[in-house]
Design a protein around this motif. Structure first.
Motif, mmCIF file in Angstrom:
data_model
loop_
_atom_site.group_PDB
_atom_site.id
_atom_site.type_symbol
_atom_site.label_atom_id
_atom_site.label_comp_id
_atom_site.label_asym_id
_atom_site.label_seq_id
_atom_site.Cartn_x
_atom_site.Cartn_y
_atom_site.Cartn_z
ATOM 1 N N CYS A 163 0.821 -1.236 -0.137
ATOM 2 C CA CYS A 163 -0.020 0.126 0.058
ATOM 3 C C CYS A 163 0.830 1.303 -0.047
ATOM 4 C CB CYS A 163 -0.806 0.033 1.216
ATOM 5 S SG CYS A 163 -2.319 -1.345 0.925
ATOM 6 N N ARG A 164 1.915 1.278 0.896
ATOM 7 C CA ARG A 164 2.912 2.345 0.768
ATOM 8 C C ARG A 164 3.247 2.572 -0.478
ATOM 9 N NH1 ARG A 164 4.992 -0.066 5.356
ATOM 10 N NH2 ARG A 164 4.056 0.800 7.464
ATOM 11 N N ALA A 165 3.944 1.597 -1.123
ATOM 12 C CA ALA A 165 4.219 1.769 -2.608
ATOM 13 C C ALA A 165 3.430 2.381 -3.698
ATOM 14 C CB ALA A 165 4.853 0.385 -3.192
ATOM 15 N N ILE A 166 2.212 1.976 -3.529
ATOM 16 C CA ILE A 166 1.058 2.448 -4.399
ATOM 17 C C ILE A 166 0.760 3.827 -4.170
ATOM 18 C CG2 ILE A 166 -1.154 2.256 -4.888
ATOM 19 C CD1 ILE A 166 -1.192 -0.804 -4.160
ATOM 20 N N VAL A 167 0.571 4.389 -2.858
ATOM 21 C CA VAL A 167 0.400 5.767 -2.554
ATOM 22 C C VAL A 167 1.471 6.716 -3.021
ATOM 23 C CG1 VAL A 167 0.008 7.286 -0.852
ATOM 24 C CG2 VAL A 167 -1.128 4.968 -0.466
ATOM 25 N N LYS A 168 2.626 6.122 -3.110
ATOM 26 C CA LYS A 168 3.835 7.113 -3.467
ATOM 27 C C LYS A 168 3.823 7.171 -4.763
ATOM 28 C CE LYS A 168 7.200 5.927 -0.064
ATOM 29 N NZ LYS A 168 8.479 5.211 0.643
ATOM 30 N N GLU A 169 3.358 6.008 -5.637
ATOM 31 C CA GLU A 169 3.051 6.086 -7.069
ATOM 32 C C GLU A 169 1.988 6.882 -7.425
ATOM 33 O OE1 GLU A 169 3.063 2.342 -9.109
ATOM 34 O OE2 GLU A 169 5.142 1.827 -8.636
ATOM 35 N N ARG A 170 0.858 7.092 -6.919
ATOM 36 C CA ARG A 170 -0.118 7.935 -6.942
ATOM 37 C C ARG A 170 0.041 9.602 -7.307
ATOM 38 N NH1 ARG A 170 -1.054 3.866 -8.410
ATOM 39 N NH2 ARG A 170 -0.492 4.867 -10.409
ATOM 40 N N TRP A 171 1.292 9.780 -6.411
ATOM 41 C CA TRP A 171 1.570 11.242 -6.684
ATOM 42 C C TRP A 171 2.363 11.504 -7.847
ATOM 43 C CZ3 TRP A 171 0.669 16.074 -5.870
ATOM 44 C CH2 TRP A 171 1.700 16.868 -5.847
ATOM 45 N N ASN A 172 1.799 12.258 -8.818
ATOM 46 C CA ASN A 172 2.485 12.609 -10.164
ATOM 47 C C ASN A 172 3.136 13.827 -10.178
ATOM 48 O OD1 ASN A 172 0.513 14.416 -10.918
ATOM 49 N ND2 ASN A 172 -0.705 13.169 -12.008
ATOM 50 N N GLY A 173 3.349 14.395 -9.278
ATOM 51 C CA GLY A 173 3.975 15.531 -9.135
ATOM 52 C C GLY A 173 3.112 16.874 -9.201
ATOM 53 N N SER A 174 1.820 16.817 -9.686
ATOM 54 C CA SER A 174 0.925 17.861 -9.620
ATOM 55 C C SER A 174 -0.269 17.567 -8.784
ATOM 56 C CB SER A 174 0.513 17.848 -11.341
ATOM 57 O OG SER A 174 1.632 18.513 -12.249
ATOM 58 N N TYR A 175 -0.738 16.274 -8.649
ATOM 59 C CA TYR A 175 -1.877 15.762 -8.129
ATOM 60 C C TYR A 175 -1.845 14.502 -8.040
ATOM 61 C CZ TYR A 175 -3.667 14.298 -12.467
ATOM 62 O OH TYR A 175 -4.046 13.291 -13.877
ATOM 63 N N PHE A 176 -2.922 13.876 -6.768
ATOM 64 C CA PHE A 176 -2.879 12.421 -6.604
ATOM 65 C C PHE A 176 -3.708 12.055 -7.462
ATOM 66 C CE2 PHE A 176 -1.090 13.572 -2.360
ATOM 67 C CZ PHE A 176 -0.153 12.482 -2.305
ATOM 68 N N GLU A 177 -3.469 10.983 -8.384
ATOM 69 C CA GLU A 177 -4.235 10.393 -9.188
ATOM 70 C C GLU A 177 -5.070 9.212 -8.373
ATOM 71 O OE1 GLU A 177 -0.766 9.733 -12.595
ATOM 72 O OE2 GLU A 177 -1.261 8.264 -11.207
ATOM 73 N N THR A 178 -6.208 8.833 -8.932
ATOM 74 C CA THR A 178 -7.257 7.941 -8.140
ATOM 75 C C THR A 178 -6.682 6.524 -8.430
ATOM 76 O OG1 THR A 178 -9.062 9.458 -8.086
ATOM 77 C CG2 THR A 178 -9.422 7.054 -7.787
ATOM 78 N N GLY A 179 -6.242 6.191 -9.707
ATOM 79 C CA GLY A 179 -5.801 4.906 -9.916
ATOM 80 C C GLY A 179 -4.741 5.027 -11.077
ATOM 81 N N ALA A 180 -4.228 3.661 -11.435
ATOM 82 C CA ALA A 180 -2.762 3.416 -12.168
ATOM 83 C C ALA A 180 -3.010 3.593 -13.561
ATOM 84 C CB ALA A 180 -2.088 2.138 -11.797
ATOM 85 N N ARG A 181 -4.096 3.098 -14.132
ATOM 86 C CA ARG A 181 -4.183 3.067 -15.379
ATOM 87 C C ARG A 181 -5.536 3.749 -15.918
ATOM 88 N NH1 ARG A 181 -2.419 -3.233 -16.249
ATOM 89 N NH2 ARG A 181 -0.323 -3.055 -15.701
ATOM 90 N N ASN A 182 -6.790 3.165 -15.556
ATOM 91 C CA ASN A 182 -8.044 3.481 -16.279
ATOM 92 C C ASN A 182 -8.403 5.007 -15.483
ATOM 93 O OD1 ASN A 182 -7.928 0.842 -16.738
ATOM 94 N ND2 ASN A 182 -9.755 0.267 -15.483
ATOM 95 N N PHE A 183 -8.159 5.211 -14.056
ATOM 96 C CA PHE A 183 -8.609 6.408 -13.208
ATOM 97 C C PHE A 183 -7.324 7.193 -12.939
ATOM 98 C CE2 PHE A 183 -12.187 3.056 -12.728
ATOM 99 C CZ PHE A 183 -12.786 3.809 -13.530
#
Length: 365
Positions: free
Chosen positions: A36-56
């Protein structure tokens, strides 16, 4: 009414989903917390927190509002503030707070105005202690408060208008003045007071209104004047929003959820019945029916933690096992705890909601 942005985003989402059929779900190493920690870090794209990895990969106002408090607790204070600035800038230029902002920065509603968009934007501001943004965007927020009140609220009753259909958490369904949407008005009223913003809802006692119209003595019903059927979201959000804190009342709703099997084999389902929402049922059959939704599940466990921590620990063990089985935090499962799929759609992965799992785990430690 569908607009060009809906068509473009729909094509992008379904194209990303179909690609997922031809590649494995990303596998993260470690235990459930490390995944879960790894996922949360990946959702920050530098501008905003994305909801998901691909679709969303969009910004979703609703989802960010669910997660802001947990993200701050996990140390993402600055990223949360930057996300809020990103959203407020986009919304103010667009002239409306919407459910979503596309990956290209264009705000739009899925599928129409939603009673929870203002609520969750305000909640994220409050939870992240960024009240300076209220001052900075005061004129825009004040204008939007008036817009929401005029468009959504039945002034005579204080309830969400039942002569209109609004977007909601169950966004493929057409519900009229749902319990969930009315809880959003109650939460909005509290937040407006806390943030010292104009509050046209202050004359309404939402705890009294919601209990009178939706509580049947054992659980909350789904819609105003609707049948006495139990649904997951209707019996989660009155408590999650902090409108109701009575332990006996919560225990009654929890017992009803458990008796109905909405928390089995994993929390939480909208319903035990398969959905038949045309035309969506052709593309994503039963997507928001008897399927198991992890956003509902993790917010449900968060709420159960406040009332029945021993039961919450049991649910967390189930979530830990499913996270470690798939080495990911997935969007939605079928009734057999398999990742949801249809000929046109494969469930999203790497959900931002994983941050709430981490917050609960810390709380129950």
């Amino acid at each position: 009414m569908l607009k060009l942005i809906h068509i473009k985003e729909g094509i992008r989402i379904f194209a990303a989903s179909l690609k997922s059929r031809f590649r494995d779900i990303k596998k993260y190493s470690g235990n459930a917390a490390e995944i879960c920690r790894a996922i949360v870090k990946e959702r920050w794209n530098g501008s905003y927190f994305e909801t998901g990895a691909r679709n969303f990969k969009q910004f979703w106002t609703r989802d960010f509002g669910w997660c802001a408090h947990a993200l701050v607790e996990l140390g993402f204070d600055e990223a949360v503030k930057k996300t809020l600035v990103y959203a407020l800038e986009a919304f103010s230029k667009h002239g409306e707070i919407t459910t979503t902002i596309s990956p290209k920065g264009k705000p739009y509603n899925v599928f129409s105005l939603a009673p929870d968009s203002l609520a969750f934007l305000l909640k994220a501001i409050r939870d992240s202690k960024n009240s300076s943004l209220v001052e900075q965007y005061n004129g825009f927020l004040t204008e939007q408060i008036g817009h929401y009140f005029n468009a959504i609220v039945d002034r005579e009753t204080g309830l969400v208008r039942k002569d209109a259909i609004f977007s909601s958490i169950k966004d493929l369904a057409k519900r009229r003045s749902s319990c969930y949407d009315n809880c959003m008005l109650g939460m909005t009223s509290k937040l407006l007071n806390e943030l010292n913003l104009p509050n046209p809802l202050k004359e309404y006692n939402y705890k009294k209104i919601i209990k009178e119209h939706f509580w049947n003595g054992n659980f909350f019903i789904e819609e105003l004047d609707g049948p006495e059927r139990i649904t997951g979201d209707s019996n989660l959000f009155p408590f999650w929003c902090g409108l109701f804190t009575n332990k006996k009342m919560f225990r009654s709703a929890l017992d009803a959820i458990r008796d109905e099997g909405l928390d089995s084999p994993l929390p939480l389902r909208y319903s035990i019945k398969k959905s038949k929402m045309l035309p969506w049922n052709i593309v994503v059959p039963n997507y928001e029916g008897s399927t198991i939704w992890t956003h509902l599940g993790i917010l449900f466990i968060e709420t159960v933690t406040s009332f029945c921590p021993a039961i919450a620990k049991e649910y967390m063990e189930k979530y830990s096992r499913i996270i470690e089985r798939y080495r990911n935090f997935l969007e939605v499962f079928d009734e057999n705890c398999k990742p949801y799929s249809s000929p046109f759609y494969f469930c999203e992965e790497g959900m931002l909601w994983a941050c709430v799992f981490l917050k609960i785990r810390k709380r129950l430690a």
